[in-house]
Design a protein around this motif. Structure first.
Motif, PDB file in Angstrom:
ATOM      1  N   LYS A 217     -12.357 -39.670  84.056  1.00 10.34           N
ATOM      2  CA  LYS A 217     -13.314 -39.965  82.982  1.00 10.34           C
ATOM      3  C   LYS A 217     -14.637 -39.231  83.211  1.00 10.34           C
ATOM      4  O   LYS A 217     -15.625 -39.525  82.555  1.00 10.34           O
ATOM      5  CB  LYS A 217     -13.552 -41.470  82.898  1.00 10.34           C
ATOM      6  N   ASN A 218     -14.630 -38.315  84.185  1.00 14.32           N
ATOM      7  CA  ASN A 218     -15.773 -37.453  84.501  1.00 14.32           C
ATOM      8  C   ASN A 218     -16.988 -38.174  85.069  1.00 14.32           C
ATOM      9  O   ASN A 218     -18.109 -37.709  84.908  1.00 14.32           O
ATOM     10  CB  ASN A 218     -16.186 -36.619  83.279  1.00 14.32           C
ATOM     11  N   TYR A 219     -16.776 -39.297  85.743  1.00 12.31           N
ATOM     12  CA  TYR A 219     -17.886 -39.925  86.453  1.00 12.31           C
ATOM     13  C   TYR A 219     -18.085 -39.205  87.772  1.00 12.31           C
ATOM     14  O   TYR A 219     -17.120 -38.802  88.427  1.00 12.31           O
ATOM     15  CB  TYR A 219     -17.628 -41.414  86.695  1.00 12.31           C
ATOM     16  N   LEU A 220     -19.332 -39.031  88.143  1.00 10.20           N
ATOM     17  CA  LEU A 220     -19.669 -38.350  89.376  1.00 10.20           C
ATOM     18  C   LEU A 220     -19.520 -39.338  90.536  1.00 10.20           C
ATOM     19  O   LEU A 220     -20.332 -40.246  90.695  1.00 10.20           O
ATOM     20  CB  LEU A 220     -21.101 -37.811  89.307  1.00 10.20           C
ATOM     21  N   ILE A 221     -18.471 -39.178  91.317  1.00  9.61           N
ATOM     22  CA  ILE A 221     -18.202 -40.020  92.480  1.00  9.61           C
ATOM     23  C   ILE A 221     -18.176 -39.113  93.700  1.00  9.61           C
ATOM     24  O   ILE A 221     -17.354 -38.195  93.777  1.00  9.61           O
ATOM     25  CB  ILE A 221     -16.838 -40.755  92.355  1.00  9.61           C
ATOM     26  N   GLU A 222     -19.083 -39.362  94.625  1.00 14.43           N
ATOM     27  CA  GLU A 222     -19.120 -38.540  95.827  1.00 14.43           C
ATOM     28  C   GLU A 222     -17.883 -38.792  96.676  1.00 14.43           C
ATOM     29  O   GLU A 222     -17.338 -39.894  96.674  1.00 14.43           O
ATOM     30  CB  GLU A 222     -20.375 -38.847  96.642  1.00 14.43           C
TER      31      GLU A 222
ATOM     32  N   ILE B 163     -14.453 -44.397 102.062  1.00 10.07           N
ATOM     33  CA  ILE B 163     -14.588 -44.567 100.619  1.00 10.07           C
ATOM     34  C   ILE B 163     -16.065 -44.420 100.258  1.00 10.07           C
ATOM     35  O   ILE B 163     -16.934 -44.921 100.963  1.00 10.07           O
ATOM     36  CB  ILE B 163     -14.079 -45.966 100.196  1.00 10.07           C
ATOM     37  N   SER B 164     -16.327 -43.794  99.147  1.00  8.23           N
ATOM     38  CA  SER B 164     -17.693 -43.526  98.705  1.00  8.23           C
ATOM     39  C   SER B 164     -18.500 -44.807  98.519  1.00  8.23           C
ATOM     40  O   SER B 164     -18.003 -45.809  97.995  1.00  8.23           O
ATOM     41  CB  SER B 164     -17.660 -42.760  97.382  1.00  8.23           C
ATOM     42  N   PHE B 165     -19.767 -44.731  98.904  1.00  8.11           N
ATOM     43  CA  PHE B 165     -20.706 -45.819  98.638  1.00  8.11           C
ATOM     44  C   PHE B 165     -20.962 -45.983  97.141  1.00  8.11           C
ATOM     45  O   PHE B 165     -21.600 -46.930  96.718  1.00  8.11           O
ATOM     46  CB  PHE B 165     -22.040 -45.570  99.351  1.00  8.11           C
ATOM     47  N   ASP B 166     -20.466 -45.052  96.317  1.00  8.22           N
ATOM     48  CA  ASP B 166     -20.605 -45.179  94.866  1.00  8.22           C
ATOM     49  C   ASP B 166     -19.821 -46.381  94.343  1.00  8.22           C
ATOM     50  O   ASP B 166     -20.093 -46.866  93.254  1.00  8.22           O
ATOM     51  CB  ASP B 166     -20.121 -43.910  94.156  1.00  8.22           C
ATOM     52  N   ILE B 167     -18.845 -46.836  95.103  1.00  7.38           N
ATOM     53  CA  ILE B 167     -18.093 -48.042  94.748  1.00  7.38           C
ATOM     54  C   ILE B 167     -18.811 -49.230  95.394  1.00  7.38           C
ATOM     55  O   ILE B 167     -18.969 -49.268  96.617  1.00  7.38           O
ATOM     56  CB  ILE B 167     -16.631 -47.979  95.261  1.00  7.38           C
ATOM     57  N   PRO B 168     -19.248 -50.204  94.593  1.00  8.85           N
ATOM     58  CA  PRO B 168     -19.986 -51.346  95.159  1.00  8.85           C
ATOM     59  C   PRO B 168     -19.120 -52.192  96.099  1.00  8.85           C
ATOM     60  O   PRO B 168     -17.908 -52.310  95.917  1.00  8.85           O
ATOM     61  CB  PRO B 168     -20.381 -52.162  93.930  1.00  8.85           C
TER      62      PRO B 168
ATOM     63  N   THR C 121     -11.444 -52.129  86.596  1.00  9.11           N
ATOM     64  CA  THR C 121     -12.362 -52.065  85.458  1.00  9.11           C
ATOM     65  C   THR C 121     -13.766 -51.590  85.815  1.00  9.11           C
ATOM     66  O   THR C 121     -14.593 -51.456  84.927  1.00  9.11           O
ATOM     67  CB  THR C 121     -12.487 -53.442  84.773  1.00  9.11           C
ATOM     68  N   TYR C 122     -14.036 -51.314  87.067  1.00  9.13           N
ATOM     69  CA  TYR C 122     -15.389 -50.899  87.444  1.00  9.13           C
ATOM     70  C   TYR C 122     -15.765 -49.576  86.775  1.00  9.13           C
ATOM     71  O   TYR C 122     -14.985 -48.625  86.751  1.00  9.13           O
ATOM     72  CB  TYR C 122     -15.508 -50.746  88.968  1.00  9.13           C
ATOM     73  N   VAL C 123     -16.972 -49.545  86.216  1.00  8.50           N
ATOM     74  CA  VAL C 123     -17.525 -48.326  85.644  1.00  8.50           C
ATOM     75  C   VAL C 123     -18.916 -48.150  86.257  1.00  8.50           C
ATOM     76  O   VAL C 123     -19.755 -49.041  86.153  1.00  8.50           O
ATOM     77  CB  VAL C 123     -17.638 -48.409  84.105  1.00  8.50           C
ATOM     78  N   PRO C 124     -19.172 -47.019  86.895  1.00 13.48           N
ATOM     79  CA  PRO C 124     -20.471 -46.809  87.532  1.00 13.48           C
ATOM     80  C   PRO C 124     -21.596 -46.650  86.518  1.00 13.48           C
ATOM     81  O   PRO C 124     -21.352 -46.283  85.368  1.00 13.48           O
ATOM     82  CB  PRO C 124     -20.284 -45.526  88.344  1.00 13.48           C
ATOM     83  N   SER C 125     -22.791 -46.922  86.965  1.00  8.96           N
ATOM     84  CA  SER C 125     -23.944 -46.738  86.095  1.00  8.96           C
ATOM     85  C   SER C 125     -24.417 -45.286  86.111  1.00  8.96           C
ATOM     86  O   SER C 125     -25.263 -44.900  85.323  1.00  8.96           O
ATOM     87  CB  SER C 125     -25.089 -47.659  86.525  1.00  8.96           C
ATOM     88  N   SER C 126     -23.823 -44.475  87.022  1.00 16.65           N
ATOM     89  CA  SER C 126     -24.202 -43.068  87.101  1.00 16.65           C
ATOM     90  C   SER C 126     -23.728 -42.326  85.859  1.00 16.65           C
ATOM     91  O   SER C 126     -22.815 -42.758  85.167  1.00 16.65           O
ATOM     92  CB  SER C 126     -23.614 -42.415  88.356  1.00 16.65           C
ATOM     93  N   LEU C 127     -24.362 -41.224  85.610  1.00 15.40           N
ATOM     94  CA  LEU C 127     -24.029 -40.434  84.435  1.00 15.40           C
ATOM     95  C   LEU C 127     -22.694 -39.735  84.598  1.00 15.40           C
ATOM     96  O   LEU C 127     -22.283 -39.401  85.700  1.00 15.40           O
ATOM     97  CB  LEU C 127     -25.113 -39.385  84.195  1.00 15.40           C
ATOM     98  N   LYS C 128     -22.058 -39.506  83.478  1.00 14.02           N
ATOM     99  CA  LYS C 128     -20.839 -38.701  83.475  1.00 14.02           C
ATOM    100  C   LYS C 128     -21.211 -37.243  83.666  1.00 14.02           C
ATOM    101  O   LYS C 128     -22.302 -36.814  83.301  1.00 14.02           O
ATOM    102  CB  LYS C 128     -20.093 -38.854  82.153  1.00 14.02           C
ATOM    103  N   ILE C 129     -20.296 -36.489  84.199  1.00 18.35           N
ATOM    104  CA  ILE C 129     -20.470 -35.046  84.308  1.00 18.35           C
ATOM    105  C   ILE C 129     -20.099 -34.468  82.956  1.00 18.35           C
ATOM    106  O   ILE C 129     -18.991 -34.683  82.471  1.00 18.35           O
ATOM    107  CB  ILE C 129     -19.534 -34.446  85.380  1.00 18.35           C
ATOM    108  N   GLU C 130     -21.019 -33.788  82.351  1.00 18.96           N
ATOM    109  CA  GLU C 130     -20.737 -33.171  81.059  1.00 18.96           C
ATOM    110  C   GLU C 130     -20.223 -31.760  81.302  1.00 18.96           C
ATOM    111  O   GLU C 130     -20.895 -30.944  81.928  1.00 18.96           O
ATOM    112  CB  GLU C 130     -21.988 -33.135  80.185  1.00 18.96           C
TER     113      GLU C 130
END
Length: 167
Positions: free
Chosen positions: A73-78, A84-89, A150-159
């Motif tokens: 879905k083009n979310y920026l996940i390091e 596992i990335s800290f981008d996941i709470p 169902t988690y969706v990050p608050s970070s912006l999508k990569i356009e």
């Protein structure tokens, strides 16, 4: 070590200044504090080695499904060099850890949920749930597994910007 007691754990860590979450297995004789990469242990369950391996497999599959879906879905996940990335709470990982640990206690539920998770790797379970293809406990478990995704990050999508054809 065949089925010796092991700790299945969820911890935070740091390696070369980079933070990460890790879900893993440690021998119950090992001290967590001796691992210089681990900072805090958030979940720790003493269980048999084979059980720990099975649960770890399900947790990793669940987390990988979630990360792949977010990337698709083009979310920026390091992607950290380990773990596992800290981008996941933490709360999301704790829910995944707790679900698979609890469901493992019931063999019938475990087998059904693991099958649903493998299906979830390919397609969302929402269509199966809505179409009434699943009944009873299978439907209940499918809803729970879908909720773990169902988690969706608050970070912006990569356009994605398409370059002109003439370049």
């Amino acid at each position: 070590m065949e089925n010796s007691p092991q700790y299945l754990f969820l911890a935070s860590g740091v390696n070369n200044g980079e933070g990460f979450w890790i879900v893993g297995i440690k021998n119950c004789d090992e001290n967590f504090l001796e691992d210089i990469n681990l900072l805090d242990c958030h979940r720790k369950e003493l269980i048999g080695y084979e059980s720990a391996k099975d649960i770890l497999l399900a947790i990793n599959l669940n987390v990988n499904n979630l990360l792949n879906e977010l990337r698709n879905k083009n979310y920026l996940i390091e992607t950290p060099s380990m773990g596992i990335s800290f981008d996941i709470p933490l709360e999301i990982l704790e829910n995944i850890f707790d679900f698979w640990l609890e469901i493992y206690k019931n063999q019938e539920a475990w087998e059904a949920c693991l099958g649903l998770l493998k299906i979830r790797k390919r397609i969302p379970l929402t269509n199966l749930i809505r179409s009434e293809s699943l009944k009873g406990n299978s439907k209940k478990w499918a809803i729970q597994i879908e909720n773990l995704h169902t988690y969706v990050p608050s970070s912006l999508k990569i356009e994605k910007i398409n370059n002109p054809m003439w370049e």
